[in-house]
Design an enzyme around this catalytic site. Structure first.
Site, PDB file in Angstrom:
ATOM      1  N   ASP A  99      41.884  85.934  20.023  1.00 59.63           N
ATOM      2  CA  ASP A  99      40.710  86.808  20.072  1.00 59.63           C
ATOM      3  C   ASP A  99      41.069  88.211  19.582  1.00 59.63           C
ATOM      4  O   ASP A  99      40.337  88.819  18.789  1.00 59.63           O
ATOM      5  CB  ASP A  99      40.173  86.851  21.498  1.00 59.63           C
ATOM      6  CG  ASP A  99      39.025  87.825  21.658  1.00 59.63           C
ATOM      7  OD1 ASP A  99      37.932  87.561  21.131  1.00 59.63           O
ATOM      8  OD2 ASP A  99      39.228  88.868  22.317  1.00 59.63           O
ATOM      9  N   GLU A 127      39.945  80.461  17.931  1.00 58.04           N
ATOM     10  CA  GLU A 127      40.775  81.620  18.272  1.00 58.04           C
ATOM     11  C   GLU A 127      42.187  81.192  18.647  1.00 58.04           C
ATOM     12  O   GLU A 127      43.174  81.846  18.271  1.00 58.04           O
ATOM     13  CB  GLU A 127      40.125  82.405  19.413  1.00 58.04           C
ATOM     14  CG  GLU A 127      38.821  83.070  19.007  1.00 58.04           C
ATOM     15  CD  GLU A 127      38.144  83.805  20.132  1.00 58.04           C
ATOM     16  OE1 GLU A 127      37.405  84.774  19.852  1.00 58.04           O
ATOM     17  OE2 GLU A 127      38.328  83.422  21.306  1.00 58.04           O
TER      18      GLU A 127
END
Length: 255
Positions: A69, A141
């Site tokens: 992320d 991610e």
């Protein structure tokens, strides 16, 4: 008594065609590597990046997702900074939020056919987890982090991500960001059998042609707060509200 107009949130699933999934991780790894255009040296990293906590809570993708992320946010911010030198901080921030939100990550997951590779517990598999939007977004991610840790090469990771996002970055200007937010919010609510949102014009500040419109959006769902935004027109303010409302609903759904 339960209010018939209110409902609880359930995990959305994607509209992916249900491609046959691989019987085991090793069987699918060559296909995944080809899609990613990257060969892993340590195959425990992509395995973990695709492992949901329902299968193994101690070896799930969650830590990799945390790192991925942060990496994705940096890569997208740099790409936008480079591609749009005349955009101010506020516009760049909205564009980045659009590119890293769950719906966009699911588009990337579809391109990479990640549903075929997910490692899920029995209950999650039977419950449609292979096509659940939150899981697919998390896996994207986590894979970014896996490539970064395996290669140790940030430039390589940037190039991979930019390939995935190339068309999206070129299309993302603010009008594109705002254009479909109300439609997407309506579809989200209808998909969860909820009533449509309401938009209320709270105030008009200033005189034409330099007016600012203040709008509040509400949805009829427990725990969801109203969203208030401003814009140069009522339409823009409503679209901004809708975008933030979608983000709030997605966060509540995944909590």
């Amino acid at each position: 008594m339960t209010n018939p107009n209110k409902s609880s949130l359930k995990g959305n699933t994607t509209s992916l065609d249900k491609l046959p999934h691989f019987a085991n991780f090793e069987q699918g790894l060559p296909v995944l590597s080809e899609k990613l255009n990257y060969q892993f040296r340590d195959i425990s990293l992509p395995r973990r990046a695709l492992t949901h906590r329902s299968y193994n809570p101690k070896e799930s993708y969650e830590r990799l997702e945390f790192l991925g992320d942060a990496l994705l946010g940096l890569i997208i911010a740099e790409a936008l900074f480079t591609h749009f030198p005349r955009h101010d901080e506020g516009k760049l921030t909205r564009m980045r939020a659009t590119l890293v939100r769950q719906e966009t990550l699911v588009q990337i997951a579809e391109k990479l056919e990640l549903s075929r590779h997910l490692i899920l517990g029995v209950g999650e598999r039977k419950g449609g987890g292979r096509h659940r939007t939150s899981i697919l977004a998390d896996a994207v991610e986590a894979l970014i982090a896996a490539v970064y840790l395996d290669s140790g090469d940030m430039n390589l990771v940037k190039e991979l991500v930019k390939v995935w996002y190339e068309s999206l970055i070129l299309e993302v200007g603010e009008e594109k960001v705002l254009k479909d937010a109300k439609s997407r919010l309506q579809e989200w609510l209808q998909g969860n059998r909820l009533s449509l949102p309401t938009y209320e014009l709270d105030e008009i500040i200033g005189n034409a042609p330099n007016q600012t419109f203040v709008v509040t959006c509400r949805v009829n769902l427990d725990g969801i707060k109203p969203i208030t935004q401003t814009g140069e027109s009522r339409r823009i303010a409503e679209q901004k509200c809708a975008e933030l409302m979608i983000n709030q609903l997605n966060k509540t759904q995944n909590s």
